[in-house]
Scaffold this active site. Structure first.
Site, PDB file in Angstrom:
ATOM      1  N   TYR A   1      35.618 -24.846  24.840  1.00 52.27           N
ATOM      2  CA  TYR A   1      35.735 -25.111  23.400  1.00 52.27           C
ATOM      3  C   TYR A   1      37.159 -24.949  22.889  1.00 52.27           C
ATOM      4  O   TYR A   1      37.551 -25.609  21.931  1.00 52.27           O
ATOM      5  CB  TYR A   1      34.710 -24.299  22.596  1.00 52.27           C
ATOM      6  CG  TYR A   1      33.357 -24.942  22.750  1.00 52.27           C
ATOM      7  CD1 TYR A   1      32.990 -26.005  21.935  1.00 52.27           C
ATOM      8  CD2 TYR A   1      32.504 -24.564  23.778  1.00 52.27           C
ATOM      9  CE1 TYR A   1      31.786 -26.660  22.118  1.00 52.27           C
ATOM     10  CE2 TYR A   1      31.301 -25.201  23.972  1.00 52.27           C
ATOM     11  CZ  TYR A   1      30.938 -26.249  23.141  1.00 52.27           C
ATOM     12  OH  TYR A   1      29.759 -26.907  23.325  1.00 52.27           O
TER      13      TYR A   1
ATOM     14  N   HIS B   1      47.588 -23.459   8.225  1.00 50.71           N
ATOM     15  CA  HIS B   1      48.589 -22.519   8.752  1.00 50.71           C
ATOM     16  C   HIS B   1      48.180 -21.108   8.345  1.00 50.71           C
ATOM     17  O   HIS B   1      47.909 -20.861   7.173  1.00 50.71           O
ATOM     18  CB  HIS B   1      49.974 -22.848   8.188  1.00 50.71           C
ATOM     19  CG  HIS B   1      50.970 -21.746   8.384  1.00 50.71           C
ATOM     20  ND1 HIS B   1      51.276 -21.245   9.629  1.00 50.71           N
ATOM     21  CD2 HIS B   1      51.712 -21.028   7.506  1.00 50.71           C
ATOM     22  CE1 HIS B   1      52.163 -20.264   9.490  1.00 50.71           C
ATOM     23  NE2 HIS B   1      52.439 -20.111   8.211  1.00 50.71           N
TER      24      HIS B   1
ATOM     25  N   HIS C   1      48.540 -16.595   9.228  1.00 52.25           N
ATOM     26  CA  HIS C   1      49.232 -15.488   9.882  1.00 52.25           C
ATOM     27  C   HIS C   1      48.136 -14.641  10.539  1.00 52.25           C
ATOM     28  O   HIS C   1      47.852 -13.530  10.104  1.00 52.25           O
ATOM     29  CB  HIS C   1      50.022 -14.656   8.872  1.00 52.25           C
ATOM     30  CG  HIS C   1      51.127 -15.402   8.182  1.00 52.25           C
ATOM     31  ND1 HIS C   1      51.946 -14.827   7.249  1.00 52.25           N
ATOM     32  CD2 HIS C   1      51.558 -16.685   8.319  1.00 52.25           C
ATOM     33  CE1 HIS C   1      52.833 -15.723   6.829  1.00 52.25           C
ATOM     34  NE2 HIS C   1      52.612 -16.868   7.457  1.00 52.25           N
TER      35      HIS C   1
HETATM   36 ZN    ZN Z   1      53.630 -18.657   7.322  1.00 49.92          ZN
END
Ligand code: ZN
Length: 222
Positions: free
Chosen positions: A120, A93, A95
């Site tokens: 891709y 995860h 940002h």
């Molecule tokens: Zn986050």
């Protein structure tokens, strides 16, 4: 792979992602599902650029901390995707700028956040879902991810960032990078009337590489 090797891998990929500016400050987190059902998870308030293998959080199958620092507060994002996607071994995860920017555009289809731009993207990230904005820490974001029923390996959280699963840490990292680069391409080409892959070209990729795309489903997920 040994526990020590896996910890090293998390630190190595974390540093690489951080150094390329793919997640700033102490944002972003990485998790790995282990053979015994437990997890290795990056700690809360830790920069991915400066992880210490010995301080990575080791959780048991019930999510209890066995050793290391307190895990990231964003762990519900990870468990929601693991719970619904049995093939997932690792989750990243971030940002990352372009993927976050994409989530704020008005035309984004929540069941196909990016058009089929490159082979891709489809081969590594598949199709990408977009879930609505939730305040950090709101448990409803995990319910939104569960609501996708494991059909998507890559999910964008609106005004926040991508959550991407892979069958290895390398696969999850590469898929996240592909998603970020494809979001960047989309932003570069927006309003320029670009030619995306045609439905026939996508169907050919699905067949040739046995891709499991939610929009090309002819069988149920495991
Ligand atoms: Zn986050």
């Amino acid at each position: 792979m040994s526990d020590a090797r896996l910890r090293e891998e998390i630190c190595r990929y974390g540093r690489s992602l951080f150094e390329r500016g793919l997640t700033p400050g102490s944002s972003g987190n990485i998790s790995l599902r282990l053979e015994d059902g437990g997890w290795l998870v990056t700690p809360t308030n830790a920069s991915l650029g400066f992880l210490d293998p010995a301080r990575i959080s080791r959780l048991d199958a019930e999510g209890r901390l066995l050793s290391g620092d307190k895990p990231t507060k964003e762990i519900p994002l990870h468990t929601a995707l693991y719970d619904t996607r049995s093939s997932a071994r690792a989750i990243v995860h971030l940002h990352s700028t372009h993927a976050v920017a994409l989530t704020m555009l008005p035309e984004i289809d929540p069941r196909a956040a990016l058009p089929p731009m490159t082979p891709y993207y489809l081969m590594r990230a598949g199709e990408t879902a977009l879930v609505p904005y939730y305040r950090p820490g709101d448990p409803a974001v995990a319910d939104a991810i569960r609501g996708l029923a494991g059909k998507y390996s890559s999910v964008l959280l609106a005004n926040h960032g991508p959550v991407v699963a892979g069958d290895s840490l390398e696969a999850a990292v590469f898929a996240t990078e592909e998603l970020e680069e494809t979001a960047k391409l989309y932003l570069l080409l927006r309003n320029l009337n670009p030619r995306f892959l045609s439905p026939e070209q996508v169907a050919d990729l699905v067949k040739a590489f046995d891709l499991d795309l939610p929009s090309h489903h002819d069988h149920d997920h495991d």
